[in-house]
Design a protein around this motif. Structure first.
Motif, PDB file in Angstrom:
ATOM      1  N   ILE A 151       0.835  -1.206   0.000  1.00 52.26           N
ATOM      2  CA  ILE A 151       0.000   0.000   0.000  1.00 52.26           C
ATOM      3  C   ILE A 151       0.871   1.257   0.000  1.00 52.26           C
ATOM      4  CG2 ILE A 151      -1.615   1.358   1.401  1.00 52.26           C
ATOM      5  CD1 ILE A 151      -2.839  -1.355   2.298  1.00 52.26           C
ATOM      6  N   VAL A 152       1.855   1.311   0.888  1.00 51.00           N
ATOM      7  CA  VAL A 152       2.748   2.473   0.976  1.00 51.00           C
ATOM      8  C   VAL A 152       3.477   2.689  -0.346  1.00 51.00           C
ATOM      9  CG1 VAL A 152       4.843   3.369   2.074  1.00 51.00           C
ATOM     10  CG2 VAL A 152       3.048   2.349   3.471  1.00 51.00           C
ATOM     11  N   SER A 153       3.941   1.608  -0.955  1.00 46.43           N
ATOM     12  CA  SER A 153       4.689   1.701  -2.207  1.00 46.43           C
ATOM     13  C   SER A 153       3.837   2.309  -3.313  1.00 46.43           C
ATOM     14  CB  SER A 153       5.187   0.319  -2.623  1.00 46.43           C
ATOM     15  OG  SER A 153       5.990  -0.248  -1.613  1.00 46.43           O
ATOM     16  N   GLY A 154       2.560   1.933  -3.354  1.00 44.90           N
ATOM     17  CA  GLY A 154       1.656   2.498  -4.353  1.00 44.90           C
ATOM     18  C   GLY A 154       1.355   3.959  -4.095  1.00 44.90           C
ATOM     19  N   ILE A 155       1.083   4.293  -2.845  1.00 41.74           N
ATOM     20  CA  ILE A 155       0.753   5.676  -2.480  1.00 41.74           C
ATOM     21  C   ILE A 155       1.913   6.619  -2.790  1.00 41.74           C
ATOM     22  CG2 ILE A 155       0.300   7.200  -0.510  1.00 41.74           C
ATOM     23  CD1 ILE A 155      -1.407   4.953   0.679  1.00 41.74           C
ATOM     24  N   LYS A 156       3.143   6.163  -2.558  1.00 43.90           N
ATOM     25  CA  LYS A 156       4.312   7.003  -2.812  1.00 43.90           C
ATOM     26  C   LYS A 156       4.441   7.373  -4.286  1.00 43.90           C
ATOM     27  CE  LYS A 156       8.168   6.228  -0.470  1.00 43.90           C
ATOM     28  NZ  LYS A 156       9.322   5.508   0.146  1.00 43.90           N
ATOM     29  N   LEU A 157       3.784   6.597  -5.151  1.00 42.83           N
ATOM     30  CA  LEU A 157       3.824   6.885  -6.591  1.00 42.83           C
ATOM     31  C   LEU A 157       2.513   7.512  -7.079  1.00 42.83           C
ATOM     32  CD1 LEU A 157       5.742   3.738  -7.787  1.00 42.83           C
ATOM     33  CD2 LEU A 157       6.536   6.089  -7.883  1.00 42.83           C
ATOM     34  N   GLY A 158       1.706   7.986  -6.139  1.00 42.67           N
ATOM     35  CA  GLY A 158       0.502   8.716  -6.516  1.00 42.67           C
ATOM     36  C   GLY A 158      -0.708   7.869  -6.839  1.00 42.67           C
ATOM     37  N   LEU A 159      -0.637   6.583  -6.523  1.00 43.51           N
ATOM     38  CA  LEU A 159      -1.774   5.701  -6.766  1.00 43.51           C
ATOM     39  C   LEU A 159      -2.620   5.568  -5.503  1.00 43.51           C
ATOM     40  CD1 LEU A 159       0.062   2.811  -8.648  1.00 43.51           C
ATOM     41  CD2 LEU A 159      -1.302   4.621  -9.692  1.00 43.51           C
ATOM     42  N   ALA A 160      -3.895   5.278  -5.676  1.00 50.68           N
ATOM     43  CA  ALA A 160      -4.708   4.836  -4.543  1.00 50.68           C
ATOM     44  C   ALA A 160      -4.457   3.339  -4.408  1.00 50.68           C
ATOM     45  CB  ALA A 160      -6.186   5.115  -4.794  1.00 50.68           C
ATOM     46  N   ALA A 161      -4.044   2.916  -3.227  1.00 53.40           N
ATOM     47  CA  ALA A 161      -3.723   1.499  -2.992  1.00 53.40           C
ATOM     48  C   ALA A 161      -4.740   0.967  -1.992  1.00 53.40           C
ATOM     49  CB  ALA A 161      -2.304   1.346  -2.485  1.00 53.40           C
ATOM     50  N   ILE A 162      -5.664   0.158  -2.486  1.00 51.39           N
ATOM     51  CA  ILE A 162      -6.833  -0.236  -1.702  1.00 51.39           C
ATOM     52  C   ILE A 162      -6.719  -1.699  -1.265  1.00 51.39           C
ATOM     53  CG2 ILE A 162      -9.350  -0.457  -1.723  1.00 51.39           C
ATOM     54  CD1 ILE A 162      -9.388   1.755  -3.837  1.00 51.39           C
ATOM     55  N   ALA A 196      -8.171  -9.212  -4.225  1.00 55.23           N
ATOM     56  CA  ALA A 196      -6.727  -8.972  -4.213  1.00 55.23           C
ATOM     57  C   ALA A 196      -6.314  -8.364  -2.879  1.00 55.23           C
ATOM     58  CB  ALA A 196      -6.334  -8.040  -5.354  1.00 55.23           C
ATOM     59  N   ASP A 197      -5.124  -8.714  -2.407  1.00 48.36           N
ATOM     60  CA  ASP A 197      -4.617  -8.110  -1.172  1.00 48.36           C
ATOM     61  C   ASP A 197      -4.552  -6.594  -1.299  1.00 48.36           C
ATOM     62  OD1 ASP A 197      -4.309 -10.344   0.480  1.00 48.36           O
ATOM     63  OD2 ASP A 197      -2.378 -10.848  -0.401  1.00 48.36           O
ATOM     64  N   VAL A 198      -4.094  -6.118  -2.459  1.00 49.10           N
ATOM     65  CA  VAL A 198      -4.059  -4.684  -2.728  1.00 49.10           C
ATOM     66  C   VAL A 198      -4.405  -4.445  -4.195  1.00 49.10           C
ATOM     67  CG1 VAL A 198      -2.628  -2.584  -2.798  1.00 49.10           C
ATOM     68  CG2 VAL A 198      -2.289  -4.261  -0.968  1.00 49.10           C
ATOM     69  N   GLY A 199      -5.284  -3.485  -4.426  1.00 49.27           N
ATOM     70  CA  GLY A 199      -5.568  -3.023  -5.783  1.00 49.27           C
ATOM     71  C   GLY A 199      -4.953  -1.652  -5.975  1.00 49.27           C
ATOM     72  N   PHE A 200      -4.162  -1.495  -7.015  1.00 52.20           N
ATOM     73  CA  PHE A 200      -3.531  -0.205  -7.311  1.00 52.20           C
ATOM     74  C   PHE A 200      -4.410   0.545  -8.313  1.00 52.20           C
ATOM     75  CE2 PHE A 200       0.029  -3.015  -6.142  1.00 52.20           C
ATOM     76  CZ  PHE A 200       0.588  -2.266  -5.107  1.00 52.20           C
ATOM     77  N   ILE A 201      -4.874   1.726  -7.904  1.00 47.68           N
ATOM     78  CA  ILE A 201      -5.856   2.465  -8.675  1.00 47.68           C
ATOM     79  C   ILE A 201      -5.291   3.789  -9.160  1.00 47.68           C
ATOM     80  CG2 ILE A 201      -8.167   3.484  -8.648  1.00 47.68           C
ATOM     81  CD1 ILE A 201      -8.190   0.471  -8.195  1.00 47.68           C
ATOM     82  N   GLN A 202      -5.447   4.038 -10.465  1.00 46.90           N
ATOM     83  CA  GLN A 202      -5.144   5.346 -11.025  1.00 46.90           C
ATOM     84  C   GLN A 202      -6.278   6.269 -10.621  1.00 46.90           C
ATOM     85  OE1 GLN A 202      -5.334   6.089 -15.448  1.00 46.90           O
ATOM     86  NE2 GLN A 202      -3.106   5.975 -15.200  1.00 46.90           N
ATOM     87  N   VAL A 203      -5.947   7.309  -9.877  1.00 45.16           N
ATOM     88  CA  VAL A 203      -6.985   8.136  -9.266  1.00 45.16           C
ATOM     89  C   VAL A 203      -7.885   8.786 -10.303  1.00 45.16           C
ATOM     90  CG1 VAL A 203      -7.424  10.113  -7.756  1.00 45.16           C
ATOM     91  CG2 VAL A 203      -5.550   8.541  -7.235  1.00 45.16           C
ATOM     92  N   ASP A 204      -7.309   9.336 -11.352  1.00 47.88           N
ATOM     93  CA  ASP A 204      -8.116   9.943 -12.408  1.00 47.88           C
ATOM     94  C   ASP A 204      -8.876   8.853 -13.159  1.00 47.88           C
ATOM     95  OD1 ASP A 204      -7.153  12.427 -11.750  1.00 47.88           O
ATOM     96  OD2 ASP A 204      -5.542  12.381 -13.226  1.00 47.88           O
ATOM     97  N   GLY A 205     -10.189   8.837 -12.984  1.00 46.72           N
ATOM     98  CA  GLY A 205     -11.017   7.836 -13.652  1.00 46.72           C
ATOM     99  C   GLY A 205     -11.193   6.558 -12.870  1.00 46.72           C
ATOM    100  N   PHE A 206     -10.576   6.476 -11.695  1.00 45.55           N
ATOM    101  CA  PHE A 206     -10.658   5.283 -10.840  1.00 45.55           C
ATOM    102  C   PHE A 206     -10.454   4.005 -11.669  1.00 45.55           C
ATOM    103  CE2 PHE A 206     -12.441   2.137  -7.921  1.00 45.55           C
ATOM    104  CZ  PHE A 206     -11.968   2.602  -6.710  1.00 45.55           C
ATOM    105  N   LYS A 207      -9.263   3.895 -12.242  1.00 44.86           N
ATOM    106  CA  LYS A 207      -8.931   2.768 -13.106  1.00 44.86           C
ATOM    107  C   LYS A 207      -7.938   1.839 -12.412  1.00 44.86           C
ATOM    108  CE  LYS A 207      -6.733   1.686 -17.530  1.00 44.86           C
ATOM    109  NZ  LYS A 207      -6.022   2.247 -18.723  1.00 44.86           N
ATOM    110  N   LEU A 208      -8.268   0.556 -12.362  1.00 49.06           N
ATOM    111  CA  LEU A 208      -7.351  -0.434 -11.804  1.00 49.06           C
ATOM    112  C   LEU A 208      -6.178  -0.631 -12.754  1.00 49.06           C
ATOM    113  CD1 LEU A 208      -6.926  -2.635  -9.538  1.00 49.06           C
ATOM    114  CD2 LEU A 208      -7.947  -4.256 -11.149  1.00 49.06           C
TER     115      LEU A 208
END
Length: 215
Positions: A50-61, A90-102
């Motif tokens: 989760i932290v790794s995704g957030i650091k790159l600007g993704l929503a990590a759910i 999935a343990d973590v889904g990495f989401i592109q915030v614009d458009g809420f795209k997995l």
């Protein structure tokens, strides 16, 4: 996609190294199933993703649900009667915030699930739907038109000298008395990763007692 995946893995390794230094991840947690469970190692590694995704600007759910177009029928793989499976979590889904795209998923497998790299039915006692079956099924049958290609990160703990193992008959059959999880399972996890790479970008990150190995 490959660039984003590589960047997340770089961040992931950095966080793991920091957690090792601060003893949030310890050798005893990697080698002793009781300590792994009581120390919430799975949750810690999920947080690392989760932290790794957030650091790159993704929503990590965490616990991200992905519905199937067609339910997975366990009867095609196992003899016991089980209900059809309608979704993947999935343990973590990495989401592109614009458009809420997995754009990707991350999965954690601690010592108790080290044998999930094998296909269901590999041994007679392996009579459940393993990751080797369920994850590729999700990639082919996910009900997400906007996410045709997603990356996959497999974060796996494989100690070389396990001190206290889970008492799973199916896992013990494969280990055949060995305490070296890396020796027994790493090659199969690599094969699994290569299979995923035929259709999706994927990285395998293996934690042993002293190393973090990227494949």
């Amino acid at each position: 996609m490959d660039s984003l995946l590589n960047s997340i893995v770089e961040e992931l390794v950095e966080v793991i190294n920091y957690f090792r230094k601060k003893e949030l991840i310890t050798d005893i947690m990697l080698t002793n199933y009781e300590k792994c469970s009581k120390g919430s190692l799975h949750s810690i590694l999920q947080y690392v993703l989760i932290v790794s995704g957030i650091k790159l600007g993704l929503a990590a759910i965490p616990e991200f649900k992905i519905n199937f177009k067609t339910p997975l029928d366990p009867s095609k793989y196992i003899s016991s009667k089980k209900r059809r499976i309608h979704f993947y979590k999935a343990d973590v889904g990495f989401i592109q915030v614009d458009g809420f795209k997995l754009v990707g998923i991350g999965e954690v497998y601690t010592i108790d699930m080290a044998h999930s790299c094998y296909k269901t039915g590999y041994t007679q006692s392996l009579d459940w739907i393993t990751a080797r079956i369920k994850l590729p099924y999700m990639l082919k049958n996910k009900d997400l038109p906007s996410a045709r290609e997603i990356f996959v990160i497999l974060l796996v703990t494989l100690p070389k000298n396990a001190q206290r193992r889970p008492k799973w008959k199916d896992q013990e059959t494969i280990l055949a008395g060995s305490s070296n999880y890396y020796e027994k399972f790493s090659s199969e996890w690599k094969k699994f990763t290569d299979e995923i790479r035929r259709s999706n970008p994927a990285k395998l990150v293996i934690l042993t007692e002293k190393q973090t190995i990227i494949y």
